[in-house]
Design an enzyme around this catalytic site. Sequence first.
Site, PDB file in Angstrom:
ATOM      1  N   HIS A 179      61.858 138.709  90.871  1.00 30.66           N
ATOM      2  CA  HIS A 179      60.797 139.812  90.489  1.00 30.66           C
ATOM      3  C   HIS A 179      61.483 141.058  90.805  1.00 30.66           C
ATOM      4  CE1 HIS A 179      56.684 141.659  90.530  1.00 30.66           C
ATOM      5  NE2 HIS A 179      56.739 140.752  89.630  1.00 30.66           N
ATOM      6  N   CYS A 207      55.820 137.059  83.499  1.00 33.74           N
ATOM      7  CA  CYS A 207      57.038 137.132  84.525  1.00 33.74           C
ATOM      8  C   CYS A 207      56.855 136.493  85.612  1.00 33.74           C
ATOM      9  CB  CYS A 207      57.964 138.151  84.151  1.00 33.74           C
ATOM     10  SG  CYS A 207      57.086 139.770  84.905  1.00 33.74           S
TER      11      CYS A 207
END
Length: 507
Positions: free
Chosen positions: A138, A84
């Site tokens: 994030h 990610c």
Amino acid sequence: MPPPRTGRGLLWLGLVLSSVCVALGSETQANSTTDALNVLLIIVDDLRPSLGCYGDKLVRSPNIDQLASHSLLFQNAFAQQAVCAPSRVSFLTGRRPDTTRLYDFNSYWRVHAGNFSTIPQYFKENGYVTMSVGKVFHPALGLLQDDSSHHCVPGISSNHTDDSPYSWSFPPYHPSSEKYENTKTCRGPDGELHANLLCPVDVLDVPEGTLPDKQSTEQAIQLLEKMKTSASPFFLAVGYHKPHIPFRYPKEFQKLYPLENITLAPDPEVPDGLPPVAYNPWMDIRQREDVQALNISVPYGPIPVDFQRKIRQSYFASVSYLDTQVGRLLSALDDLQLANSTIIAFTSDHGRQSMDLVELVSLFPTLAGLAGLQVPPRCPVPSFHVELCREGKNLLKHFRFRDLEEDPYLPGNPRELIAYSQYPRPSDIPQWNSDKPSLKDIKIMGYSIRTIDYRYTVWVGFNPDEFLANFSDIHAGELYFVDSDPLQDHNMYNDSQGGDLFQLLMP
Ligand SMILES: *[C@@H]1O[C@H](CO)[C@@H](O)[C@H](O)[C@H]1NC(C)=O
Ligand SMILES: *[C@@H]1O[C@H](CO)[C@@H](O)[C@H](O)[C@H]1NC(C)=O
Ligand SMILES: *[C@@H]1O[C@H](CO)[C@@H](O)[C@H](O)[C@H]1NC(C)=O
Ligand SMILES: *[C@@H]1O[C@H](CO)[C@@H](O)[C@H](O)[C@H]1NC(C)=O
Ligand SMILES: *[C@@H]1O[C@H](CO)[C@@H](O)[C@H](O)[C@H]1NC(C)=O
Ligand SMILES: *[C@@H]1O[C@H](CO)[C@@H](O)[C@H](O)[C@H]1NC(C)=O
Ligand SMILES: *[C@@H]1O[C@H](CO)[C@@H](O)[C@H](O)[C@H]1NC(C)=O
Ligand SMILES: *[C@@H]1O[C@H](CO)[C@@H](O)[C@H](O)[C@H]1NC(C)=O
């Protein structure tokens, strides 16, 4: 992470493709504030093309399918690294992981690599109000206990601030219930609460009585309401957590997928000829309490067949839950009469599929072009000192035609189209940190080339101090032909001329 098909982690390594639907709400591309186009960027975590719009017959995704039906739908879009933080930092800055130098979760590109502009930063500098909701850069997710390797630990990859203040006009929004994602909130067959992989919940029963993606949708709708009367155009990024593991979703979505209707993966075995370095031992999944209880052998499994079915059921249910959130958001855009002035881009950070080859790193120049902003110039090599440039392509020519169905984009020479991606490894043999090695532990880098005919990967020595790959030091190779082996089960690397092909194709 898609539903793991026993022993098939490899498909999701270097070559993970992502689905990108881009809707262009209007042809107007004026530059004055009054008629500038807004942007709604929807980022979904770990979504593969298990969607009706990609031909999936089982999955119910009516809202995303509806968006896709009047959008340009890319069939073959590739993330640059299927983890990610590196994936997001790559496409949000428009630079490849070898330029952001982020392969793990532990550095902030502005100080570690170069002071690269981001998509939202560029729109902000061009007069947009830019807003972030949910998992865009994030998140600060709650951690499993003793889990230092969780996929999305709070790191410094966006300086703990989602790159504020550079990227956003206001501090980013994170749903308050995000902190429960990996905690013991899943009711097990024993009646107790566990931190499970499979986590269908009664929303009224969970802490705060809500789920992160529901909260994000509500916040995004409130922001759209505010923006309705704003004099400036907006850029709103909405990041959804599902269908990333754990599969924590409202339990009513499970009913859409009776277990008896769930098929297994078409090729659940570890393929012969798969180099061990390419295998992903899915450690993150193994750490969940319900999976731990299965005592699955490391690294190759297999996962019991009944449990495979349950994983797939919960993945699909999570996709349908996500789809309803996207539906609520898009309805609000319609109700507020913003749909005809808003560019909608829908993408995942991982995922995969098989016409046009595009890379997520092209999102930056393409969105800028669609909004009528100047498209950043191509990056020189190296480009560490250049704040604004693009490594991806401007895909604007795909949007040239007003009626996409009547006049589809015709690619020039598909054989010229190549997508690149990469994935790091700490060792030649699968081990505890193979999925997500820290920078200092990276010893091997897998570089993949995907064309419409084949996928080609070389695993080469990598020096993390110098950020240098050594293409004379080949640890293993993979070569799969799309036509004869669409699921990538037959590695033809040893039958080909190996490295020669790679030398020919590297840019
Ligand atoms: C990095 O870029 C930002 C935004 O353009 C700027 O404000 C900042 O001064 C730059 N930092 C450095 C160290 O150049
Ligand atoms: C990162 O955050 C710290 C603490 O808020 C701040 O002092 C520092 O300037 C930030 N880094 C950059 C490059 O903006
Ligand atoms: C499950 O499969 C049966 C038999 O193919 C079909 O009739 C039924 O509609 C399916 N159920 C769902 C919810 O898709
Ligand atoms: C390819 O060759 C290497 C080196 O000789 C060998 O280790 C590997 O098992 C071979 N792979 C296949 C699929 O034959
Ligand atoms: C787990 O599996 C291993 C073999 O793979 C076996 O030796 C061990 O006894 C098992 N443990 C439990 C608790 O079942
Ligand atoms: C969008 O639609 C609304 C209502 O239908 C209308 O008032 C507005 O002028 C339209 N905007 C554009 C840019 O076409
Ligand atoms: C739009 O305006 C911005 C600054 O306001 C400028 O940088 C940009 O080049 C303009 N774009 C076009 C297409 O004229
Ligand atoms: C690259 O790998 C080759 C083959 O292993 C080795 O001989 C060479 O020294 C390596 N180069 C560097 C710079 O490490």
